[in-house]
Design an enzyme around this catalytic site. Sequence first.
Site, PDB file in Angstrom:
ATOM      1  N   ASP A  27      -0.860   6.380  -6.088  1.00 41.18           N
ATOM      2  CA  ASP A  27      -0.364   6.310  -4.708  1.00 41.18           C
ATOM      3  C   ASP A  27      -1.557   6.070  -3.790  1.00 41.18           C
ATOM      4  O   ASP A  27      -2.303   7.004  -3.490  1.00 41.18           O
ATOM      5  CB  ASP A  27       0.349   7.641  -4.390  1.00 41.18           C
ATOM      6  CG  ASP A  27       1.034   7.637  -3.025  1.00 41.18           C
ATOM      7  OD1 ASP A  27       1.050   6.581  -2.374  1.00 41.18           O
ATOM      8  OD2 ASP A  27       1.538   8.706  -2.645  1.00 41.18           O
TER       9      ASP A  27
ATOM     10  N   HIS B 112       0.411  15.613  -0.993  1.00 41.74           N
ATOM     11  CA  HIS B 112       1.513  16.038  -1.861  1.00 41.74           C
ATOM     12  C   HIS B 112       1.002  15.969  -3.293  1.00 41.74           C
ATOM     13  O   HIS B 112       0.032  15.271  -3.586  1.00 41.74           O
ATOM     14  CB  HIS B 112       2.769  15.168  -1.650  1.00 41.74           C
ATOM     15  CG  HIS B 112       2.548  13.688  -1.838  1.00 41.74           C
ATOM     16  ND1 HIS B 112       2.452  13.089  -3.073  1.00 41.74           N
ATOM     17  CD2 HIS B 112       2.384  12.685  -0.930  1.00 41.74           C
ATOM     18  CE1 HIS B 112       2.265  11.783  -2.914  1.00 41.74           C
ATOM     19  NE2 HIS B 112       2.195  11.505  -1.620  1.00 41.74           N
TER      20      HIS B 112
ATOM     21  N   GLU C 193      -5.219   6.526   1.979  1.00 42.23           N
ATOM     22  CA  GLU C 193      -4.670   7.474   0.995  1.00 42.23           C
ATOM     23  C   GLU C 193      -5.367   7.316  -0.348  1.00 42.23           C
ATOM     24  O   GLU C 193      -5.432   6.220  -0.901  1.00 42.23           O
ATOM     25  CB  GLU C 193      -3.161   7.222   0.820  1.00 42.23           C
ATOM     26  CG  GLU C 193      -2.544   8.073  -0.276  1.00 42.23           C
ATOM     27  CD  GLU C 193      -1.022   7.968  -0.336  1.00 42.23           C
ATOM     28  OE1 GLU C 193      -0.475   6.907   0.026  1.00 42.23           O
ATOM     29  OE2 GLU C 193      -0.393   8.965  -0.760  1.00 42.23           O
TER      30      GLU C 193
ATOM     31  N   TYR D  70      -1.078   6.400  14.042  1.00 44.26           N
ATOM     32  CA  TYR D  70      -0.126   5.309  14.295  1.00 44.26           C
ATOM     33  C   TYR D  70       0.095   5.207  15.807  1.00 44.26           C
ATOM     34  O   TYR D  70       0.680   6.105  16.407  1.00 44.26           O
ATOM     35  CB  TYR D  70       1.201   5.584  13.566  1.00 44.26           C
ATOM     36  CG  TYR D  70       0.983   6.001  12.127  1.00 44.26           C
ATOM     37  CD1 TYR D  70       0.834   5.049  11.113  1.00 44.26           C
ATOM     38  CD2 TYR D  70       0.861   7.355  11.782  1.00 44.26           C
ATOM     39  CE1 TYR D  70       0.596   5.441   9.798  1.00 44.26           C
ATOM     40  CE2 TYR D  70       0.628   7.748  10.477  1.00 44.26           C
ATOM     41  CZ  TYR D  70       0.495   6.792   9.483  1.00 44.26           C
ATOM     42  OH  TYR D  70       0.251   7.189   8.188  1.00 44.26           O
TER      43      TYR D  70
ATOM     44  N   GLU E 145      -3.966  11.761   2.535  1.00 47.00           N
ATOM     45  CA  GLU E 145      -3.488  10.569   3.225  1.00 47.00           C
ATOM     46  C   GLU E 145      -3.284  10.756   4.723  1.00 47.00           C
ATOM     47  O   GLU E 145      -2.174  10.609   5.240  1.00 47.00           O
ATOM     48  CB  GLU E 145      -2.187  10.096   2.581  1.00 47.00           C
ATOM     49  CG  GLU E 145      -1.125  11.156   2.350  1.00 47.00           C
ATOM     50  CD  GLU E 145       0.139  10.563   1.718  1.00 47.00           C
ATOM     51  OE1 GLU E 145       0.693   9.616   2.296  1.00 47.00           O
ATOM     52  OE2 GLU E 145       0.564  11.064   0.661  1.00 47.00           O
TER      53      GLU E 145
ATOM     54  N   ARG F 112      -3.478   4.186   7.808  1.00 47.48           N
ATOM     55  CA  ARG F 112      -3.408   5.328   6.886  1.00 47.48           C
ATOM     56  C   ARG F 112      -4.382   5.024   5.758  1.00 47.48           C
ATOM     57  O   ARG F 112      -4.502   3.862   5.339  1.00 47.48           O
ATOM     58  CB  ARG F 112      -1.987   5.519   6.326  1.00 47.48           C
ATOM     59  CG  ARG F 112      -1.906   6.649   5.275  1.00 47.48           C
ATOM     60  CD  ARG F 112      -0.484   7.148   4.982  1.00 47.48           C
ATOM     61  NE  ARG F 112       0.390   6.192   4.353  1.00 47.48           N
ATOM     62  CZ  ARG F 112       1.353   5.511   4.960  1.00 47.48           C
ATOM     63  NH1 ARG F 112       1.573   5.684   6.260  1.00 47.48           N
ATOM     64  NH2 ARG F 112       2.101   4.651   4.313  1.00 47.48           N
TER      65      ARG F 112
ATOM     66  N   ASP G 193      27.211  -6.770 -14.906  1.00 48.07           N
ATOM     67  CA  ASP G 193      26.659  -6.473 -16.228  1.00 48.07           C
ATOM     68  C   ASP G 193      25.153  -6.199 -16.218  1.00 48.07           C
ATOM     69  O   ASP G 193      24.524  -6.085 -17.264  1.00 48.07           O
ATOM     70  CB  ASP G 193      26.925  -7.650 -17.177  1.00 48.07           C
ATOM     71  CG  ASP G 193      28.407  -7.811 -17.438  1.00 48.07           C
ATOM     72  OD1 ASP G 193      29.127  -6.799 -17.329  1.00 48.07           O
ATOM     73  OD2 ASP G 193      28.838  -8.929 -17.733  1.00 48.07           O
TER      74      ASP G 193
ATOM     75  N   HIS H 159       6.049  11.992  -5.494  1.00 49.39           N
ATOM     76  CA  HIS H 159       5.990  13.319  -4.853  1.00 49.39           C
ATOM     77  C   HIS H 159       6.293  14.281  -5.988  1.00 49.39           C
ATOM     78  O   HIS H 159       7.444  14.573  -6.295  1.00 49.39           O
ATOM     79  CB  HIS H 159       7.013  13.444  -3.719  1.00 49.39           C
ATOM     80  CG  HIS H 159       6.642  12.610  -2.526  1.00 49.39           C
ATOM     81  ND1 HIS H 159       7.360  12.574  -1.365  1.00 49.39           N
ATOM     82  CD2 HIS H 159       5.597  11.766  -2.311  1.00 49.39           C
ATOM     83  CE1 HIS H 159       6.786  11.759  -0.495  1.00 49.39           C
ATOM     84  NE2 HIS H 159       5.719  11.249  -1.054  1.00 49.39           N
TER      85      HIS H 159
ATOM     86  N   HIS I  53       8.052   4.325   6.549  1.00 47.54           N
ATOM     87  CA  HIS I  53       8.646   3.881   5.281  1.00 47.54           C
ATOM     88  C   HIS I  53       9.128   2.428   5.373  1.00 47.54           C
ATOM     89  O   HIS I  53      10.194   2.082   4.875  1.00 47.54           O
ATOM     90  CB  HIS I  53       9.792   4.813   4.855  1.00 47.54           C
ATOM     91  CG  HIS I  53       9.313   6.171   4.454  1.00 47.54           C
ATOM     92  ND1 HIS I  53      10.144   7.242   4.272  1.00 47.54           N
ATOM     93  CD2 HIS I  53       8.062   6.637   4.188  1.00 47.54           C
ATOM     94  CE1 HIS I  53       9.433   8.309   3.936  1.00 47.54           C
ATOM     95  NE2 HIS I  53       8.163   7.964   3.881  1.00 47.54           N
TER      96      HIS I  53
ATOM     97  N   ASP J   8       0.667   0.436   1.371  1.00 48.77           N
ATOM     98  CA  ASP J   8       0.815   1.679   0.602  1.00 48.77           C
ATOM     99  C   ASP J   8       1.501   1.276  -0.692  1.00 48.77           C
ATOM    100  O   ASP J   8       2.697   0.965  -0.697  1.00 48.77           O
ATOM    101  CB  ASP J   8       1.650   2.685   1.408  1.00 48.77           C
ATOM    102  CG  ASP J   8       1.768   4.045   0.715  1.00 48.77           C
ATOM    103  OD1 ASP J   8       1.451   4.154  -0.488  1.00 48.77           O
ATOM    104  OD2 ASP J   8       2.189   5.003   1.398  1.00 48.77           O
TER     105      ASP J   8
ATOM    106  N   HIS K 192       3.181  12.925   9.885  1.00 48.02           N
ATOM    107  CA  HIS K 192       3.462  13.378   8.513  1.00 48.02           C
ATOM    108  C   HIS K 192       2.358  14.323   8.051  1.00 48.02           C
ATOM    109  O   HIS K 192       1.379  14.547   8.757  1.00 48.02           O
ATOM    110  CB  HIS K 192       3.616  12.191   7.563  1.00 48.02           C
ATOM    111  CG  HIS K 192       2.427  11.280   7.463  1.00 48.02           C
ATOM    112  ND1 HIS K 192       1.321  11.571   6.713  1.00 48.02           N
ATOM    113  CD2 HIS K 192       2.179  10.070   8.028  1.00 48.02           C
ATOM    114  CE1 HIS K 192       0.445  10.578   6.799  1.00 48.02           C
ATOM    115  NE2 HIS K 192       0.932   9.659   7.598  1.00 48.02           N
TER     116      HIS K 192
HETATM  117  N1  GLY Z   1       3.905   6.337  -0.997  1.00 47.63           N
HETATM  118  C1  GLY Z   1       4.536   7.551  -0.734  1.00 47.63           C
HETATM  119  C2  GLY Z   1       3.649   8.503  -0.075  1.00 47.63           C
HETATM  120  O1  GLY Z   1       2.569   8.138   0.320  1.00 47.63           O
HETATM  121  O2  GLY Z   1       3.935   9.657   0.022  1.00 47.63           O
HETATM  122 MN    MN Z   2       1.462   9.685  -0.812  1.00 45.13          MN
HETATM  123 MN    MN Z   3       1.533   6.400  -0.399  1.00 46.41          MN
END
Ligand code: GLY
Ligand code: MN
Ligand code: MN
Length: 432
Positions: free
Chosen positions: A266, A349, A402, A383, A379, A400, A35, A356, A238, A255, A345
Amino acid sequence: MDIETLKSRRQRLLVTMGAGVAVIPTSSEQLRNRDSQYPYRSDSYFHYLCAFPEPEAVLVLVGGEEPRSMLFCRDKDADKETWTGHRYGPEAARERFGFDAAHSIESLDEKLPELLANQASLWFSLGHDRVWDERITRALNTVRGQARGGNRAPTEIRDVRAAVDAMRLIKDAQEIAVMRRAASISAAAHRRAMRSTLPGMFEYQIEAELLHEFRTSGSLAPAYTSIVAGGANACILHYVDNNRVLKDGEMLLIDAGCELDCYASDITRSFPVNGRFSGPQADVYDLVLDAQAAAIATIRAGARFNDTHEAALRTLVQGMIDLKLLRGTVDGIIESEAYKRFYMHRTSHWLGLDVHDAGEYKQDEQWLSLQAGMVLTVEPGCYIRAADDIPEAFHDIGVRIEDDALVTAGGCEIISHEAPKTIAEIEAVMAK
Ligand code: GLY
Ligand code: MN
Ligand code: MN
């Protein structure tokens, strides 16, 4: 969002559509267990055009000679409102959100064929939701069955998302105000996380600090699952388990960003668990910081979307050579993609209602030109997983950095600037 802004967005979409009818449902509630539902979140397209917060709602825009917007939503229901709270009902919703008409959602299936009949095109997000695809197909088939009565079904189905994406890409003053505030709350959460972190704590305890700041500031939820990644976990892009203990001497990558009024922020920061960067940690950190600065320096109206990535990549690759992580020339390493071992990466974005966010990245094979009012992340990262051919001092350092950049005519505004970023700033916050 005020009524006039919502009306003008619907008006702009109607102009793009010309003749035709658009059907834009909000998202459905999702069961979590028996529920219990997942916290409800409106569909981003629907929210952009309506800001109507309830589930079981559909926007219909009818173009042509007499353009009009109508909402289908839940009726008032005293009994149900006792259990789950206030419902506007069609009449109050029409008034509050500025529709030309509003009807009970119960009447939608009956009214849809009428609305679709004799329209040249249907604007809909086909393929997004199977239940809705079937509902629309049923309505179209009903109209097709009325051919002998003189009714024609639309012969063209257009993706309404593409039309709205172009609008969503450039944020208006109200969106920018919300996004600045979201970024500011998230920056405060990162400061709180830095102040709270100590060796021996669990990653989820730091996550709790972030959530505390989000919720006390009025954000309903994070914009995405927070990544709180100590040591080697920082090299898992991730990572969301957030269940490991933080050790003295290792780095922590966070992050995390809140969602405010459906708008995302973000932000990523990386810092040493014990509050003092070691020599090798500082080397990697300052390299990523330099890469981010190089990327940010490219942003201004007229620059290309991919300029941030190209600038960050060249700086990172030169640094990887200087730190003896890679051998070769910058051009050679970019060509062979050997850098992907440490930077796998992309750099930016779009950011907005979705983390995103909606919007094309290329047009006619060319990276999109930036325009004032666009918001993108910057960002870069590095690594370094433990491996025999990597000096031990660099093992498991994942960094990272960002930030969220609002494009302006002559440059950009870093709306996430309140999150400490230089080594000196981070060490100072953590020392308190
Ligand atoms: N937190 C998702 C990204 O950095 O794209
Ligand atoms: Mn991002
Ligand atoms: Mn991020």
